[in-house]
Enzyme design. Structure first.
Site: not given
Length: 430
Positions: A240, A280-283, A320, A344, A373
């Protein structure tokens, strides 16, 4: 690196980055991925050395990006099947993987056990039963983390808050559900309880929630010791850690210091030895390491706004977040544009009222810090192929790490009705 420096880097390498595939194209930067990991690792070495970083593969599953993190010494947190396969393709040792999920197929659990995956997360009682059965069937004894939920306030977008009362994730601590499943895990002969886990959400805007989460989990660890006679070996506080999009966010060092201080103080009070800390970092590891480059194809004035229509739409980036957007130009931003995609539907607008230099057809726009993501959430709206990916290496070389999709690949798994099929059909590949 600030936005001016990032723009200058893109201007320097624009020709090489766009040469292989033109636009739109995802651009990733090897130096950024390595620097992000080293910054976090350095903070942990200072404040909590007995720790392991597991990259959340859901943030970016491209094997080339994963291999850079593996080369830095990073472990990986993977969901069953696809993400596990991506990590293995990137060369990860199975023992360096943490398998997560809340409704995994028994055969996927069995396969992960047979491959030697290091740790398994348990989100609910049914998953514990499946894991115990799989361990019995494969005669492999897994190390297990119980996912807990302290039902706290999480300051982020509601759809990425994962430790609230309303969330589907984890086992509630206050109701006793977390303790009940932990007790079953301790009693099961087929598994080893390694520790407990929590993930409060994504893009957390301050350090204090990490302190609250750490105190809650340490209190639960004390309850486990007092009620079950077991001391945990691993405390996993998830990820996070935020990326600065348009606002200042706490530095990784500040968050790590907050976590470490609260864990050490809480467990000292409870007289519990310090466990290994998992994060557990991702971003935070890949968010600023990616940019989408798109070209202006149409400038369209309406009574409402001036639209710059790009060759990439909202189906290419995660939603987001207010991504920084700028033109690859040295001119001053004197105009205001709504940046739209070609898709479209009316909602295909990437950003409104963006200050940019006067734009013309063919100008390149950077939608920046999209490295987390976006690959996973990209879609085939209007049957549009997903953009290719290139990597700017540390030595200045440019390598393609995902080839452009063709229309054939998009519809390749679809089946035509035999009685309505025509013999003479032309496709893009023809």
């Amino acid at each position: 690196m600030d936005l001016t420096q990032r723009r200058d880097r893109l201007l320097e390498h624009e020709a090489a980055l766009c040469a292989p595939h033109d636009s739109p194209v995802y651009v990733f930067y090897e130096d950024d991925v390595r620097d992000n990991y080293r910054t976090l690792r350095s903070a942990l070495d200072e404040h909590y050395p007995d720790s392991t970083i597991h990259f959340a593969v859901k943030a970016n599953y491209n094997p080339a990006i994963l291999s850079i993190l593996r080369d830095e010494g990073c472990h990986a947190e993977v969901y069953a099947r696809g993400e596990l396969a991506a990590a293995q393709t990137a060369g990860y040792d199975a023992d360096d993987l943490l398998l997560t999920g809340m409704n995994r197929r028994p055969e996927d659990i069995e396969r992960a056990l047979e491959q030697g995956v290091g740790h398994f997360l348990v989100d609910n009682a049914t998953e514990l039963e499946r894991l115990v059965a799989a361990a019995r069937k494969t005669d492999v004894r897994p190390r297990v983390l119980i996912r807990c939920n302290p039902s706290m306030e999480v300051p982020t977008h509601p759809e990425v808050a994962t430790a609230t009362l309303e969330t589907k994730f984890g086992l509630d601590i206050d109701s006793g559900r977390a303790m009940a499943v932990t007790e079953k895990a301790v009693a099961a002969e087929e598994i080893d309880l390694a520790g407990i886990q929590l993930h409060i959400g994504s893009q957390i805007q301050s350090a204090e929630p990490y302190g609250v989460a750490a105190r809650e989990m340490c209190a639960f660890a004390a309850d486990i010791r007092d009620e079950l006679g077991v001391e945990i070996d691993v405390l996993d506080l998830g990820g996070g850690l935020p990326v600065p999009y348009d606002d200042d966010v706490p530095a990784p060092e500040t968050i790590i210091e907050t976590i470490a201080t609260n864990v050490k103080d809480s467990l000292s009070e409870a007289d519990i030895p310090l466990p290994t800390l998992f994060l557990e970092p991702g971003r935070r590891l890949v968010g600023n390491a990616g940019t989408l480059l798109a070209r202006v194809g149409v400038i369209k004035e309406t009574p409402y706004a001036t639209f710059a229509v790009l060759d990439a739409g909202t189906n290419t980036v995660s939603s987001y977040w207010p991504y920084p957007i700028y033109a690859l130009s040295d001119e001053e931003p004197t105009e205001s544009y709504h940046l739209a995609g070609p898709l479209c539907y009316s909602g295909d607008v990437l950003a409104e009222d963006v200050s940019l230099p006067p734009l013309e057809r063919g100008d390149t726009i950077a939608i920046d810090r999209i490295g987390a993501y976006s690959l996973g959430s990209a879609s085939h709206t209007n049957a549009q192929p997903k953009p290719p990916i290139v990597l700017l290496r540390s030595n200045g070389d440019v390598e393609t790490i995902r080839q452009p999709e063709s229309v054939e690949e998009i519809i390749g798994n679809a089946q035509q009705l035999e009685d309505l099929a025509l013999d003479d059909v032309t496709t893009e590949a023809d």
